[in-house]
Write an enzyme that holds these catalytic residues in place. Structure first.
Site, PDB file in Angstrom:
ATOM      1  N   SER A  31       0.825  -1.206   0.000  1.00  0.00           N
ATOM      2  CA  SER A  31       0.000   0.000   0.000  1.00  0.00           C
ATOM      3  C   SER A  31       0.857   1.253   0.000  1.00  0.00           C
ATOM      4  O   SER A  31       1.968   1.258   0.527  1.00  0.00           O
ATOM      5  CB  SER A  31      -0.873  -0.012   1.257  1.00  0.00           C
ATOM      6  OG  SER A  31      -1.397   1.273   1.510  1.00  0.00           O
ATOM      7  N   TYR A  61      -2.108  -0.250  10.055  1.00  0.00           N
ATOM      8  CA  TYR A  61      -2.338  -0.793   8.706  1.00  0.00           C
ATOM      9  C   TYR A  61      -1.056  -0.674   7.873  1.00  0.00           C
ATOM     10  O   TYR A  61      -0.590  -1.645   7.265  1.00  0.00           O
ATOM     11  CB  TYR A  61      -3.489  -0.030   8.032  1.00  0.00           C
ATOM     12  CG  TYR A  61      -3.649  -0.354   6.566  1.00  0.00           C
ATOM     13  CD1 TYR A  61      -4.031  -1.630   6.164  1.00  0.00           C
ATOM     14  CD2 TYR A  61      -3.409   0.600   5.585  1.00  0.00           C
ATOM     15  CE1 TYR A  61      -4.171  -1.942   4.820  1.00  0.00           C
ATOM     16  CE2 TYR A  61      -3.557   0.293   4.242  1.00  0.00           C
ATOM     17  CZ  TYR A  61      -3.936  -0.976   3.860  1.00  0.00           C
ATOM     18  OH  TYR A  61      -4.054  -1.284   2.536  1.00  0.00           O
TER      19      TYR A  61
END
Length: 362
Positions: A150, A175
């Site tokens: 990501s 995350y």
């Protein structure tokens, strides 16, 4: 780069198959290749509206029926279930593994850390172990492991555009930390067991049947209800919005070309390992984005022509875990795969608005 993998007659294990990118990838692979066998796994959790996941799976079923020379098998389950993953590898012997299963969302990780550890770390570890053992007893094993990373790994990096050569040691959310961990784990397994692996750092993916927790989707829901939308950092945010079809085209090309297996001067394997940014390479200002978006929502008749946007917009400060800009340097992806996203923001938002109108029968 090594020899291109021809995907005909290959078995692809696709995790997160009912997810936004997973579904679009499954559809594209079924349409593009004769006799491809896709094993999809997804736990169909209720992080967001499950009816969207059901709709996506129905689309894949429909597509699979139109391409009877290929096959589609769906397994409901979690990649954190080691016994299930081992059983899938034993039964289907995947040639390619595409791991898109992950607990997504920066803000959710602040309040629900457990699910991130389970899916993003334990789940990924289970897949790495299964890939490692796919070579046992001289078996051909997995030819390429491709996994989602990501843009959030860049944290609060000041230098833009973000390059995969930059250090990414300052995550601002759990995350992001789990995604960086995936890259480190994959590197270790590539080095130790010669598993060809490629990580893809996705930048703000959007499009029809996307994730309702994404800003553009949430904005639509709120505006329809007459609620106010909050624009963070007083609108001084830039995002490298990437249309889902562009992402899928990039992933499809990457799958076919694993990093080359070769030995170094010490006679030991050089890890067959790569990480790429996959983004649009042109960040859009959030206020401009909202402006184009409102035009497209009106055009698709999701909102009435006389809708008063100004009355429903609120500029607010930045929120925890967020970054002011995401901007991908995609030169490596272009150089190695000749690929650059081409969908304009307006075209992409138009397709979303049209889908939304039909799906929610506005």
């Amino acid at each position: 780069m090594s020899e291109k993998i021809e995907l005909e007659n290959k078995t692809v294990l696709l995790t997160g198959a009912a997810g936004f990118i997973g579904t679009n990838l499954a559809l594209e692979l079924l349409k593009s290749y004769q006799a491809i066998h896709i094993i999809g796994i997804d736990n169909l959790n209720d992080y967001y509206d499950v009816s969207i996941k059901d709709w996506r799976l129905a689309e894949i079923e429909k597509c699979a029926k139109e391409h009877p020379e290929s096959s589609w098998t769906f397994i409901k389950g979690s990649i954190a279930d080691k016994a299930l993953i081992d059983k899938i590898f034993e039964e289907y012997k995947p040639d390619i593994v595409v791991n898109l299963a992950a607990q997504a969302g920066v803000r959710y990780s602040i309040t629900n850390p457990d699910v991130y550890i389970e899916s993003n770390l334990i789940g990924f570890y289970n897949l790495l172990e299964a890939c490692r053992h796919s070579y046992d007893n001289g078996a051909k094993g997995v030819e390429h492991l491709v996994y989602a990373s990501s843009s959030s790994v860049y944290g609060s990096n000041k230098k833009v555009p973000y390059s995969t050569d930059d250090r990414v040691d300052n995550p601002v959310s759990l995350y992001a930390a789990t995604k960086k961990s995936n890259e480190l784990m994959a590197h270790a397994y590539s080095k130790l067991y010669n598993i060809p692996s490629t990580g893809l750092r996705f930048f703000t993916v959007y499009g029809p049947a996307g994730r309702p927790d994404m800003a553009y989707f949430g904005f639509t829901n709120k505006l329809l209800k007459g609620e106010t939308i909050q624009i963070f950092n007083y609108g001084n945010c830039k995002r490298d919005f990437t249309y889902v079809d562009d992402i899928v085209e990039g992933v499809k090309r990457v799958i076919q070309v694993p990093p080359e297996k070769k030995n170094g001067e010490d006679g030991l394997p050089v890890p067959p390992y790569k990480v790429y940014n996959i983004g649009n390479n042109q960040p859009e200002n959030l206020l401009d984005f909202v402006d184009i978006f409102q035009q497209e929502l009106i055009r698709a008749k999701v909102l009435p022509e006389d809708y008063d946007f100004e009355a429903h917009k609120e500029l607010v400060p930045m929120q925890p875990g967020d970054v002011p800009i995401t901007y991908a340097d995609t030169s490596a992806l272009e150089a190695d795969f000749g690929f650059k996203p081409s969908t304009s923001l307006r075209d992409g938002l138009r397709k979303f608005a049209e889908w939304y109108k039909v799906f929610y029968q506005v």
